[in-house]
Design a protein around this motif. Structure first.
Motif, PDB file in Angstrom:
ATOM      1  N   SER A 197       6.517 -64.952-112.649  1.00 29.41           N
ATOM      2  CA  SER A 197       7.140 -66.235-112.961  1.00 29.41           C
ATOM      3  C   SER A 197       7.798 -66.176-114.332  1.00 29.41           C
ATOM      4  O   SER A 197       7.435 -65.358-115.173  1.00 29.41           O
ATOM      5  N   VAL A 198       8.766 -67.050-114.520  1.00 30.42           N
ATOM      6  CA  VAL A 198       9.544 -67.097-115.753  1.00 30.42           C
ATOM      7  C   VAL A 198       9.668 -68.543-116.203  1.00 30.42           C
ATOM      8  O   VAL A 198       9.372 -69.475-115.440  1.00 30.42           O
TER       9      VAL A 198
ATOM     10  N   VAL B 279      22.017 -69.220-121.955  1.00 26.32           N
ATOM     11  CA  VAL B 279      20.768 -69.571-122.615  1.00 26.32           C
ATOM     12  C   VAL B 279      20.219 -68.378-123.406  1.00 26.32           C
ATOM     13  O   VAL B 279      20.493 -67.229-123.083  1.00 26.32           O
ATOM     14  N   THR B 280      19.459 -68.699-124.437  1.00 25.58           N
ATOM     15  CA  THR B 280      18.642 -67.686-125.114  1.00 25.58           C
ATOM     16  C   THR B 280      17.168 -68.046-124.977  1.00 25.58           C
ATOM     17  O   THR B 280      16.305 -67.276-125.375  1.00 25.58           O
ATOM     18  N   SER B 281      16.891 -69.205-124.416  1.00 17.18           N
ATOM     19  CA  SER B 281      15.514 -69.687-124.272  1.00 17.18           C
ATOM     20  C   SER B 281      14.945 -69.328-122.900  1.00 17.18           C
ATOM     21  O   SER B 281      14.505 -70.185-122.141  1.00 17.18           O
ATOM     22  N   PHE B 282      14.947 -68.037-122.581  1.00 19.58           N
ATOM     23  CA  PHE B 282      14.436 -67.534-121.308  1.00 19.58           C
ATOM     24  C   PHE B 282      13.400 -66.458-121.593  1.00 19.58           C
ATOM     25  O   PHE B 282      13.597 -65.619-122.476  1.00 19.58           O
ATOM     26  N   CYS B 283      12.280 -66.490-120.876  1.00 20.19           N
ATOM     27  CA  CYS B 283      11.260 -65.447-121.060  1.00 20.19           C
ATOM     28  C   CYS B 283      10.352 -65.364-119.840  1.00 20.19           C
ATOM     29  O   CYS B 283      10.357 -66.254-118.987  1.00 20.19           O
ATOM     30  N   SER B 284       9.590 -64.283-119.782  1.00 17.97           N
ATOM     31  CA  SER B 284       8.607 -64.146-118.714  1.00 17.97           C
ATOM     32  C   SER B 284       7.430 -65.063-119.012  1.00 17.97           C
ATOM     33  O   SER B 284       7.111 -65.348-120.167  1.00 17.97           O
ATOM     34  N   LEU B 285       6.781 -65.535-117.970  1.00 16.52           N
ATOM     35  CA  LEU B 285       5.612 -66.389-118.110  1.00 16.52           C
ATOM     36  C   LEU B 285       4.365 -65.676-117.602  1.00 16.52           C
ATOM     37  O   LEU B 285       3.319 -65.687-118.248  1.00 16.52           O
TER      38      LEU B 285
ATOM     39  N   ARG C 266       9.273 -69.453-109.936  1.00 13.00           N
ATOM     40  CA  ARG C 266       8.524 -68.401-109.248  1.00 13.00           C
ATOM     41  C   ARG C 266       9.520 -67.349-108.789  1.00 13.00           C
ATOM     42  O   ARG C 266      10.463 -67.641-108.062  1.00 13.00           O
ATOM     43  N   VAL C 267       9.349 -66.124-109.232  1.00 18.69           N
ATOM     44  CA  VAL C 267      10.284 -65.040-108.946  1.00 18.69           C
ATOM     45  C   VAL C 267      10.137 -64.613-107.488  1.00 18.69           C
ATOM     46  O   VAL C 267       9.039 -64.307-107.025  1.00 18.69           O
TER      47      VAL C 267
END
Length: 197
Positions: free
Chosen positions: A80-81, A68-74, A169-170
């Motif tokens: 959370s991500v 994926v390239t559609s990953f980010c921090s939230l 949730r990390v």
């Protein structure tokens, strides 16, 4: 138009067309047909360079994952991500069933792993023959020499259009900062930064 003010240039758009007058920019012209508008959007998004990660879930022969390239921090509080996956993704289905997933942020040395996990001819556990995989708290697969790994409990899934937005949730993290990053830009894998010895 906001776009014209941001560019300080004239923007000209006619009904039924996507057309921008901007000095030095290649024009993307599309008819009002939805497929042409979608193509113009895809071409524009190819200009956005993105980090490359593998999202994975499951254990043993039930493991599955994808590039994926559609990953980010939230959020940092709580950590959370989010990641976006197509509704048809087998990884999405398994993530829902398992209630957990892991994210491995790939280094420039993981070009082959990125290709394998995006290869439509390989499925499930067969993809994990590439790389050394470990786990932390949730048991989700994590690449042992990734730039960073993030272990997550599945918190929410938001359905939008053709994709689902997965919020995790990390619960654990790890990293190896010495390598250059793998990025995806204009349909190709590229290297960002230099490896540190």
């Amino acid at each position: 138009m906001t776009f014209s003010r941001c560019l300080n240039k004239r923007v000209h758009a006619t009904r039924g067309d996507i057309a921008v007058n901007y000095s030095g920019m290649n024009m993307l012209k599309a008819s009002s047909a939805q497929d042409r508008e979608g193509e113009a959007f895809r071409r524009a998004m190819r200009e956005l360079a993105g980090g490359v990660s593998v999202v994975a879930t499951g254990a043993g022969q039930d493991r599955t994952g994808c590039t994926v390239t559609s990953f980010c921090s939230l959020s940092v509080d709580p950590p959370s991500v989010l990641v976006c996956l197509n509704h048809g993704s087998s990884t999405l289905k398994a993530m829902r069933a398992n209630g957990a997933f892991g994210v491995s942020q790939l280094s420039a040395n993981h070009h082959e792993v990125a290709k394998v996990f995006s290869d439509a001819k390989l499925y499930g556990a067969a993809r994990f023959e590439w790389g050394d995989w470990r786990n932390l708290i949730t048991g989700s697969p994590l690449l042992s020499d990734a730039l960073a790994v993030i272990d997550c409990q599945l918190e929410d899934v938001i359905e939008r259009h053709t994709h689902a937005i997965i919020i995790g949730r990390v619960v654990a993290v790890g990293n190896h900062e010495q390598d250059a990053a793998l990025v995806h830009w204009r349909g190709r894998f590229e290297t960002l930064g230099a490896s540190r010895v």
